[in-house]
Design a protein around this motif. Structure first.
Motif, PDB file in Angstrom:
ATOM      1  N   PRO A 266       0.821  -1.278  -0.322  1.00 60.43           N
ATOM      2  CA  PRO A 266      -0.133  -0.083   0.165  1.00 60.43           C
ATOM      3  C   PRO A 266       1.110   0.926  -0.216  1.00 60.43           C
ATOM      4  N   VAL A 267       2.409   1.037   0.386  1.00 58.63           N
ATOM      5  CA  VAL A 267       2.965   2.426   0.579  1.00 58.63           C
ATOM      6  C   VAL A 267       3.656   2.814  -1.153  1.00 58.63           C
ATOM      7  N   MET A 268       4.673   1.328  -1.461  1.00 53.24           N
ATOM      8  CA  MET A 268       4.751   1.707  -3.495  1.00 53.24           C
ATOM      9  C   MET A 268       4.032   2.459  -4.209  1.00 53.24           C
ATOM     10  N   HIS A 269       2.488   2.336  -4.358  1.00 49.85           N
ATOM     11  CA  HIS A 269       2.115   3.127  -5.071  1.00 49.85           C
ATOM     12  C   HIS A 269       2.156   4.692  -4.730  1.00 49.85           C
ATOM     13  N   PRO A 270       1.317   4.989  -3.821  1.00 53.77           N
ATOM     14  CA  PRO A 270       1.604   6.846  -3.301  1.00 53.77           C
ATOM     15  C   PRO A 270       3.278   7.217  -3.400  1.00 53.77           C
ATOM     16  N   VAL A 271       4.277   6.730  -2.940  1.00 53.77           N
ATOM     17  CA  VAL A 271       5.405   6.572  -3.200  1.00 53.77           C
ATOM     18  C   VAL A 271       6.579   6.982  -4.143  1.00 53.77           C
ATOM     19  N   PHE A 272       6.099   5.669  -4.618  1.00 50.51           N
ATOM     20  CA  PHE A 272       6.561   5.245  -7.073  1.00 50.51           C
ATOM     21  C   PHE A 272       6.210   6.421  -7.764  1.00 50.51           C
ATOM     22  N   SER A 273       4.910   6.670  -7.106  1.00 47.47           N
ATOM     23  CA  SER A 273       3.872   8.443  -7.720  1.00 47.47           C
ATOM     24  C   SER A 273       4.971   8.789  -8.488  1.00 47.47           C
ATOM     25  N   ASP A 274       5.417   9.474  -7.205  1.00 43.11           N
ATOM     26  CA  ASP A 274       6.211  10.383  -7.283  1.00 43.11           C
ATOM     27  C   ASP A 274       7.562  10.943  -8.116  1.00 43.11           C
ATOM     28  N   LYS A 281      15.275   6.235 -12.388  1.00 49.98           N
ATOM     29  CA  LYS A 281      15.366   5.959 -10.788  1.00 49.98           C
ATOM     30  C   LYS A 281      13.835   5.186 -10.217  1.00 49.98           C
ATOM     31  N   LEU A 282      13.196   5.473 -10.867  1.00 48.71           N
ATOM     32  CA  LEU A 282      11.848   4.500 -10.634  1.00 48.71           C
ATOM     33  C   LEU A 282      12.158   3.192 -10.824  1.00 48.71           C
ATOM     34  N   SER A 283      13.029   2.395 -11.398  1.00 48.15           N
ATOM     35  CA  SER A 283      13.901   0.893 -11.413  1.00 48.15           C
ATOM     36  C   SER A 283      14.415   0.776 -10.915  1.00 48.15           C
ATOM     37  N   TYR A 284      15.639   1.888 -10.173  1.00 50.94           N
ATOM     38  CA  TYR A 284      16.604   1.289  -9.124  1.00 50.94           C
ATOM     39  C   TYR A 284      16.012   1.420  -7.778  1.00 50.94           C
ATOM     40  N   SER A 285      14.767   2.412  -7.878  1.00 56.03           N
ATOM     41  CA  SER A 285      14.320   2.454  -6.311  1.00 56.03           C
ATOM     42  C   SER A 285      13.799   0.800  -6.074  1.00 56.03           C
ATOM     43  N   TYR A 286      12.408   0.866  -7.323  1.00 54.04           N
ATOM     44  CA  TYR A 286      12.575  -0.528  -7.194  1.00 54.04           C
ATOM     45  C   TYR A 286      13.045  -2.626  -6.682  1.00 54.04           C
ATOM     46  N   GLU A 287      14.530  -1.939  -7.827  1.00 50.21           N
ATOM     47  CA  GLU A 287      15.601  -3.352  -7.847  1.00 50.21           C
ATOM     48  C   GLU A 287      15.850  -3.402  -6.016  1.00 50.21           C
ATOM     49  N   LYS A 288      16.035  -2.031  -5.787  1.00 57.67           N
ATOM     50  CA  LYS A 288      15.780  -2.656  -4.069  1.00 57.67           C
ATOM     51  C   LYS A 288      14.309  -3.303  -3.079  1.00 57.67           C
ATOM     52  N   ILE A 289      13.702  -3.247  -3.653  1.00 57.11           N
ATOM     53  CA  ILE A 289      12.453  -3.278  -3.422  1.00 57.11           C
ATOM     54  C   ILE A 289      12.307  -4.718  -3.212  1.00 57.11           C
ATOM     55  N   VAL A 290      13.100  -5.894  -5.042  1.00 57.00           N
ATOM     56  CA  VAL A 290      13.102  -6.790  -5.585  1.00 57.00           C
ATOM     57  C   VAL A 290      13.903  -7.011  -4.176  1.00 57.00           C
ATOM     58  N   ILE A 346       4.077  -1.246  -9.371  1.00 55.64           N
ATOM     59  CA  ILE A 346       5.123  -0.444 -10.543  1.00 55.64           C
ATOM     60  C   ILE A 346       4.503  -0.096 -11.211  1.00 55.64           C
ATOM     61  N   PHE A 347       3.576  -0.892 -12.392  1.00 59.41           N
ATOM     62  CA  PHE A 347       3.296  -0.869 -13.583  1.00 59.41           C
ATOM     63  C   PHE A 347       2.447   0.579 -12.953  1.00 59.41           C
ATOM     64  N   GLN A 348       1.626   0.779 -12.122  1.00 55.76           N
ATOM     65  CA  GLN A 348       0.952   1.786 -11.461  1.00 55.76           C
ATOM     66  C   GLN A 348       0.872   3.344 -11.241  1.00 55.76           C
ATOM     67  N   SER A 349       2.353   2.743 -11.053  1.00 55.20           N
ATOM     68  CA  SER A 349       3.317   4.132 -10.557  1.00 55.20           C
ATOM     69  C   SER A 349       3.234   4.623 -12.002  1.00 55.20           C
ATOM     70  N   SER A 350       4.087   4.049 -12.810  1.00 56.08           N
ATOM     71  CA  SER A 350       5.245   3.990 -14.247  1.00 56.08           C
ATOM     72  C   SER A 350       3.865   4.481 -14.913  1.00 56.08           C
ATOM     73  N   GLY A 351       2.806   5.007 -15.151  1.00 53.56           N
ATOM     74  CA  GLY A 351       1.015   5.013 -15.787  1.00 53.56           C
ATOM     75  C   GLY A 351       0.846   3.710 -16.818  1.00 53.56           C
ATOM     76  N   SER A 352       1.618   2.670 -16.654  1.00 53.41           N
ATOM     77  CA  SER A 352       1.500   1.566 -17.661  1.00 53.41           C
ATOM     78  C   SER A 352       0.793   0.565 -17.565  1.00 53.41           C
ATOM     79  N   THR A 353      -0.578   0.982 -16.723  1.00 54.84           N
ATOM     80  CA  THR A 353      -1.594   0.192 -16.451  1.00 54.84           C
ATOM     81  C   THR A 353      -1.932  -0.674 -17.511  1.00 54.84           C
ATOM     82  N   ARG A 354      -1.809  -0.228 -18.821  1.00 55.04           N
ATOM     83  CA  ARG A 354      -2.052  -0.875 -20.341  1.00 55.04           C
ATOM     84  C   ARG A 354      -1.730  -2.968 -20.212  1.00 55.04           C
TER      85      ARG A 354
END
Length: 484
Positions: A266-274, A281-290, A346-354
């Motif tokens: 629940p925290v990832m989307h509100p924070v990563f949407s910025d 930077k999004l991919s770099y931050s996400y890889e730490k989560i992975v 990540i799909f949501q934060s990047s706007g890639s819902t398709r």
């Protein structure tokens, strides 16, 4: 900017963890009590009704919640009209489910299912109209409020369920908590974010979020149905008792999964949407989560496998031992699911819902095919468990391929680099538990056996991470003690 992301993510995870891990002990206590008072077939009946009603609830959410987080420019007037849309939608779906309870009960040849479904209509209505005020809390990063609110509702709902079970309400004690919780959550959220109901809805704000929410809505529908189709199939083509045993093995598998993912998810989307306009930077931050999720998930899968019998005895009692084989099989998927569950944000934060929708369609085809093979050719809950596990593996591969190749536009090598260190740790824990099992030191004493295996795995886990330099756990523990 990176510091702000870390700070907000850490703050959100902290408050979410406070409520969630307190909720673990609450849910464990409730499940342990109810499993000893209520027979497996009644759990199976409630499982069928819950799957259907949550599917309709997902339909009613319409992808609106994440769209509210993503579209931060929405005005109060826009929010009111979106809320009004959810109220009308909730009324329609609640009536559909109430009157549909007769054919549902007829299809499963169980009259008790009709009554349970009609009572759960209350849950459906409030779950849908709670979408807007609930996601406004996440949009504004009110994680502290959310955690305290959730913990309060969990405590009261758990007490009500246990009280009902001890007073002979049987199957009805299983639905008291879902109904009570969703009503109280709506009241609390509505007080925090009051909404105005508009009889005539302005379609403009609905259209504004539709381009984002439509793909997400399709994904949510497909994903939910795919993840829960196994229960519907087992209940119809095997029997309610078999479903009760399968539902318990599935719930036990999901317990650590949900309590890890629901802390950070629940925290990832509100924070990563910025970071939606900075994919590097999004991919770099996400890889730490992975990397972190892999270190938690894969060793946990091994521990669940080797302690499967002990966990079933501890949580549910000896009457539920038939759940052990399917639970062992499902445990293989826990690590994969923990890592995979972060992909949606990540799909949501990047706007890639398709691409999220495309991933969901592919996943549903694989899962449905596997389930049909399991039921038609084997007809056991163990075969269903294998089909579900294999489906998660396939979905894991295709989802991250889409993310890296289409969204991040990076090679998959960057993703695999985050996994291999945790795989080495997992292999070591596997070997240690195999050797431990040869000695069979605590046969018949399942609590001691569970404790010994858990401690052995924990020592290896901490030692590996500390020696490899992945995370400096000892320093963090010392800092915590110094603060205390």
């Amino acid at each position: 900017m990176e510091h702000d992301v870390k700070k907000e993510l850490a703050k959100g995870v902290y408050y979410t963890a406070v409520a969630k891990y307190a909720g673990i002990f609450i849910s464990i206590g409730v499940v342990a009590v109810l499993a000893r008072l209520i027979p497996p077939e009644e759990f199976g009946i409630v499982a069928i009704a819950t799957v259907i009603i949550q599917f309709l609830s997902t339909f009613g959410n319409f992808g609106i919640g994440p769209a509210i987080i993503q579209h931060k420019e929405l005005s109060d007037r826009d929010i009111y009209h979106i809320f009004s849309f959810t109220v009308w939608l909730a009324l329609g779906l609640s009536m559909l489910f109430f009157f549909g309870s007769w054919p549902i009960a007829s299809y499963y040849q169980n009259e008790q299912l009709r009554i349970i479904s009609q009572l759960l209509t209350i849950n459906l209505f409030f779950a849908i109209i709670n979408t807007v005020p609930n996601y406004l809390l996440y949009r504004d990063k009110e994680f502290k409020f959310i955690s305290y609110r959730t913990l309060f509702v969990q405590l009261i709902g758990a007490a009500a369920s246990i009280f009902a079970a001890f007073n002979g309400l049987g199957i009805y004690s299983l639905i008291i908590n879902p109904i009570f919780s969703v009503v109280v959550l709506f009241i609390i959220n509505f007080i925090k974010y009051p909404q105005k109901f508009m009889i005539k809805i302005d379609p403009a704000p609905i259209k504004l979020i539709f381009s984002f929410s439509s793909y997400l809505f399709i994904f949510d529908m497909i994903n939910y149905l795919t993840r829960n189709l196994d229960k519907l199939i087992v209940g119809r083509y095997l029997d309610m008792k078999a479903l009760g045993f399968y539902e318990k093995s599935y719930r036990l598998m999901m317990l650590p999964l949900q309590n890890i993912n629901h802390v950070i998810g629940p925290v990832m989307h509100p924070v990563f949407s910025d970071l939606r306009n900075d994919l590097i930077k999004l991919s770099y931050s996400y890889e730490k989560i992975v990397r972190l999720m892999a270190f938690i998930g894969f060793p946990l899968s091994v521990l669940l496998f080797f302690t499967s019998e002990e966990l079933v005895l501890l949580f549910f009692g000896g009457n539920w031992l038939l759940s052990v084989p399917s639970f062992k099989i499902l445990s293989f998927s826990v690590g994969i699911q923990i890592v995979l569950s972060t992909s949606g944000s990540i799909f949501q934060s990047s706007g890639s819902t398709r691409y999220l929708m495309i991933s969901g369609i592919f996943s549903s085809i694989a899962t449905i095919s596997a389930l049909l093979i399991a039921v038609v050719f084997f007809g056991t809950i163990e075969a269903v468990a294998w089909s579900v596990t294999i489906s998660f593996v396939i979905n894991f591969i295709q989802a991250f391929y889409l993310m890296y190749r289409k969204v991040f536009k990076k090679r998959m090598l960057f993703f695999y680099q985050q996994l291999w260190p945790s795989m080495i740790l997992t292999a070591i824990i596997v070997l240690a538990n195999i050797v431990f099992s040869w000695f069979n030191l605590f046969e018949g004493a399942f609590v001691l056996s569970l404790s010994a295996k858990s401690m052995l795995s924990l020592v290896i886990f901490v030692g590996y991470i500390q020696i490899s330099g992945e995370y400096n756990i000892l320093t963090k523990v010392k800092e915590l003690f110094n603060k205390l």
